[in-house]
Write a protein that holds these residues in place. Structure first.
Motif, short mmCIF file in Angstrom:
data_model
loop_
_atom_site.label_atom_id
_atom_site.label_comp_id
_atom_site.label_asym_id
_atom_site.label_seq_id
_atom_site.Cartn_x
_atom_site.Cartn_y
_atom_site.Cartn_z
N MET A 272 0.83 -1.21 0.00
CA MET A 272 0.00 0.00 0.00
C MET A 272 0.86 1.25 0.00
N ASN A 273 0.36 2.28 -0.67
CA ASN A 273 1.09 3.55 -0.76
C ASN A 273 2.53 3.32 -1.25
N SER A 274 2.67 2.41 -2.24
CA SER A 274 3.98 2.07 -2.82
C SER A 274 4.95 1.55 -1.76
N THR A 313 -4.12 4.85 -14.41
CA THR A 313 -4.98 4.27 -13.37
C THR A 313 -4.70 2.78 -13.16
N ALA A 314 -3.97 2.14 -14.09
CA ALA A 314 -3.64 0.72 -13.92
C ALA A 314 -2.42 0.52 -13.00
N THR A 315 -1.74 1.61 -12.63
CA THR A 315 -0.52 1.49 -11.81
C THR A 315 -0.87 1.15 -10.36
N ASP A 316 -0.15 0.17 -9.81
CA ASP A 316 -0.34 -0.22 -8.41
C ASP A 316 0.70 0.43 -7.49
N VAL A 317 1.93 0.54 -7.99
CA VAL A 317 3.04 1.04 -7.17
C VAL A 317 3.73 2.17 -7.93
N GLY A 318 3.82 3.33 -7.29
CA GLY A 318 4.48 4.49 -7.90
C GLY A 318 5.93 4.55 -7.46
N PRO A 319 6.56 5.72 -7.70
CA PRO A 319 7.97 5.86 -7.34
C PRO A 319 8.16 6.08 -5.84
N MET A 320 9.42 5.92 -5.38
CA MET A 320 9.77 6.36 -4.03
C MET A 320 9.82 7.89 -4.06
N VAL A 321 9.62 8.52 -2.91
CA VAL A 321 9.44 9.98 -2.90
C VAL A 321 10.68 10.75 -3.31
N SER A 322 11.87 10.17 -3.05
CA SER A 322 13.10 10.95 -3.26
C SER A 322 14.24 10.00 -3.62
N GLN A 323 15.32 10.58 -4.10
CA GLN A 323 16.51 9.77 -4.41
C GLN A 323 17.02 9.08 -3.13
N ARG A 324 16.96 9.83 -2.03
CA ARG A 324 17.43 9.28 -0.75
C ARG A 324 16.61 8.04 -0.37
N GLY A 357 13.42 7.98 -12.92
CA GLY A 357 12.38 8.03 -11.89
C GLY A 357 12.80 7.13 -10.74
N TRP A 358 12.30 7.43 -9.54
CA TRP A 358 12.76 6.68 -8.36
C TRP A 358 11.88 5.45 -8.12
N PHE A 359 11.78 4.63 -9.18
CA PHE A 359 10.97 3.41 -9.11
C PHE A 359 11.82 2.25 -8.62
N VAL A 360 11.23 1.41 -7.77
CA VAL A 360 11.94 0.20 -7.35
C VAL A 360 11.10 -1.03 -7.72
N ARG A 361 11.74 -2.19 -7.72
CA ARG A 361 11.03 -3.42 -8.10
C ARG A 361 10.33 -4.00 -6.88
N PRO A 362 9.03 -4.29 -6.98
CA PRO A 362 8.37 -4.96 -5.86
C PRO A 362 9.12 -6.26 -5.57
N THR A 363 9.54 -6.41 -4.32
CA THR A 363 10.52 -7.44 -3.98
C THR A 363 10.03 -8.30 -2.82
#
Ligand code: NAD
Length: 471
Positions: A272-274, A313-324, A357-363
Motif C-alpha cells: 500500500m502507498n507504494s 490508473t492501472a498502476t499499483d506502485v508508484g515511485p519512491m518519494v526521493s533519491q534518498r 524516476g525513483w521506481f523500485v522493483r516490488p521485492t
C-alpha cells in the motif's frame, strides 16, 4: 518553474522572514519542478503568537460553532479535490488506488471530527465532582511527506474540535500539497489565527514548535528517530504529545487460510502507498505446512503488480518519494541478500522498461528470519519478508518480537480463531481478513510505534485536560 513564496499566519498569506529556497522534485521524472521558500525560527514564533492570540475566543466557543467551522473547512477543502490530486501525483507520485483516498481524507477529516463532536459530552459528574474537559491550548502539528495534506487536515480538525488553536509544520518535501491546502482553507473564512501554517525545516521550525513554552501539545507523525527528538524537547515544558511513528507490521497467515482468497489482501497490505506506509504489512508469517503452496502464488501475484506512471490508473506502485528514499530501499534489498534471505522476485535496480524516476522493483524475500536487520528495521518501500513458522504460538511470538506495534493483520478461514490471535498481538490495530479502515476507532501504536491515539473520541480527548471542580 514555480517558486512558492508564502506561509499562512493570522488568516493571511505572508512572505516568510526565512529566505532559504528548497527544491521540489517530481519523483517519476526526477526533475526539479519548483522551489519553496522556507520559514525560520522567527516565522515559527509569529505563528505561535497568532495561535496564542486566537486561543481565548476559540476555546470559549461551543459545540455548534465548532461544528459549523469544521463543515466550512470540509466544503472548502472538497472544492479543491482535483487540484490536490494533481499536486499529490506531481510531487509524491501516489498510485491511483491510494491517491483518491489520500485526497478525499483531507476534506473528510473535518467531517469526521464534527461527527465525533456531535455526541461528545464535555461535562460529566463523577461522585461529588463536576468534571469538565478543557482545551489544552496551542497545538503544534508536524507532518511527514507520505500523506502530507491528509495529516495536516486530520490533526488540525481534531485540535479545532477540542477548542485548541493550531500551528502546523508540513513536510518541506510536500509544498505543492501544502499550497493547495492553504489556498483551499483560506476560502472557508474561519477566525484569524485559528490555524497557522509554516513550511520549514524540521530541525528549525519543527524544533521551535517542540520547545516553545507557549505550545501546550505536539502532535507528530513521522519516524521514530525524530519522534524521540521531539519527546526530549517537549519534556522541558511538559508538553503533551501524540507521536505516530514507524512500524514493521506482521501479516499472520493461519494454517486454515484460503490462500487464493487472501492473496489480494496480503499483497495490498504489503505494497500500500507504494510501500511507503507506516502500517504496511511487511513481515508475512506463513505456516511451514503451507509454504510450498503459498510461495509460487505470492510470486505470481507480485509479478502482476504494475509499477510505473502514477497518472496511469492501472498502476499499483508508484515511485519512491526521493533519491534518498530510493537508495535506502536499494540498500535494504542488498542487505537482505547479504543476510542470507532468498530472493523470490524483484531485487535491486529499476523495473524493466523504467530507466529513470525513483521506481523500485516490488521485492519478496523468502526464508527470512525475524532476527535479520532487514526484517527488524522499517524499510518504507515495497519489500516484503516471508517468515516461516511451525505452530500458532510461534507465529504470535514472532509477530510480537519487534520494537514496533502499530498495526497487524490476521488471515484465517475461522474468524473466531483470528480474533483469539488478534487479542494476543501487541499492536494498536489488528485487521482480520482485509477488513477496511474505521475512521472513528483509535489509531496509534504500542511500543516504539508511538505514544497516544488519534481519531474519534480518543483523539479528541488527547487535546484536552480534565478538570474536576468540587463544590
Ligand atoms: P521524518 O521523521 O523524517 O519527518 C517527519 C516530519 O518531522 C517532517 O515534517 C520533518 O521536517 C520533521 N522533523 C524532522 N526533524 C525534526 C526535528 N528535529 N524536530 C521537529 N520536527 C522534525 O519522517 P518522514 O521521512 O517525513 O516520514 C516517514 C516516517 O513517518 C516513517 O518512519 C513512517 O513510518 C512514519 N509515519 C508514521 C505514520 C503513523 O501514523 N504512525 C504515518 C505515516 C508515516
Amino acid at each position: 518553474m514555480r517558486t512558492l513564496q508564502q506561509i499562512y499566519i493570522e488568516g493571511a498569506f505572508v512572505t516568510p522572514h526565512g529566505d532559504e529556497l528548497f527544491d521540489l522534485h517530481n519523483p517519476s521524472t526526477e526533475a526539479v519542478i519548483g522551489r519553496v521558500r522556507l520559514g525560520d525560527v522567527e516565522d515559527a514564533r509569529a505563528a505561535i503568537a497568532a495561535a496564542k492570540h486566537a486561543l481565548p475566543a476559540w476555546s470559549a466557543t461551543g459545540k455548534a460553532e465548532r461544528i459549523a467551522v469544521l463543515h466550512r473547512l470540509h466544503d472548502a477543502m472538497k472544492a479543491r479535490h482535483a487540484d490536490l490530486l494533481a499536486a499529490i501525483i506531481e510531487e509524491y507520485g501516489a498510485p491511483s488506488g491510494r491517491l483518491e483516498w489520500m485526497a478525499a481524507m483531507a476534506a473528510q477529516s473535518f467531517l469526521e471530527a464534527a461527527e465525533t463532536l456531535e455526541t461528545y459530552e464535555f461535562h460529566q459528574t463523577i461522585g461529588r465532582a463536576e468534571v469538565v474537559m478543557q482545551p489544552l491550548g496551542v497545538v503544534a502539528a508536524i507532518t511527514p511527506w507520505n500523506s502530507n495534506a491528509s495529516f495536516i487536515c486530520s490533526k488540525m480538525a481534531t485540535a479545532i474540535a477540542a477548542g485548541c488553536t493550531v500551528v502546523i509544520k508540513p513536510s518541506e518535501m510536500s509544498a505543492l500539497q501544502t499550497q493547495v491546502v492553504m489556498e483551499a482553507l483560506h476560502e472557508a473564512g474561519v477566525p484569524k489565527g485559528l490555524y497557522n501554517i509554516v513550511t520549514g525545516r524540521g530541525d528549525v521550525v519543527g524544533a521551535e514548535f517542540s520547545s516553545h513554552r507557549d505550545v501546550a501539545k505536539v502532535t507528530f507523525t513521522g519516524s521514530t528517530a525524530v519522534g524521540r527528538t521531539i519527546l526530549r524537547a517537549a519534556s522541558e515544558t511538559m508538553k503533551r504529545v501524540t507521536l505516530e511513528l514507524g512500524g514493521k507490521s506482521p501479516q499472520i497467515i493461519l494454517d486454515d487460510a484460503d490462500i487464493d482468497a487472501i492473496l489480494p489482501a496480503v499483497v495490498g497490505a504489503g505494497f500500500m502507498n507504494s510501500g511507503q506506509a507506516c502500517v504496511a504489512g511487511t513481515r508475512v508469517l506463513v505456516p511451514e505446512s503451507r509454504m510450498a503452496e503459498f510461495l509460487p502464488k505470492l510470486k505470481a501475484a507480485v509479478e502482476a503488480v504494475r509499477v510505473g506512471d502514477p497518472n496511469d490508473t492501472a498502476t499499483d506502485v508508484g515511485p519512491m518519494v526521493s533519491q534518498r528514499q530510493f537508495e535506502r530501499v536499494q540498500g535494504y534489498i542488498r542487505l537482505a541478500q547479504e543476510e542470507g534471505a532468498t530472493l523470490l522476485t524483484g531485487g535491486e535496480g529499476r523495473p524493466e522498461g523504467l530507466d529513470h524516476g525513483w521506481f523500485v522493483r516490488p521485492t519478496i524475500f523468502a526464508d527470512a528470519d525475524n532476527d535479520m536487520r532487514f526484517v527488524r528495521e522499517e524499510i518504507f518501500g515495497p519489500v516484503l519478508a516471508v517468515i516461516p513458522y511451525a505452530e500458532e504460538e510461534q507465529a504470535i511470538r514472532i509477530a510480537n518480537d519487534t520494537d514496533y506495534g502499530l498495526q497487524a493483520y490476521v488471515l484465517s478461514s475461522d474468524v473466531d480463531r483470528a480474533r483469539r490471535v488478534a487479542a494476543r498481538i501487541e499492536a494498536g490495530r489488528v485487521h482480520i481478513n482485509g477488513a477496511p479502515h474505521e475512521p472513528q476507532a483509535p489509531f496509534g501504536g504500542f511500543k516504539q510505534s508511538g505514544i497516544g491515539r488519534e481519531r474519534g473520541v480518543f483523539g479528541l480527548e488527547a487535546h484536552m485536560e480534565p478538570k474536576a471542580v468540587l463544590v
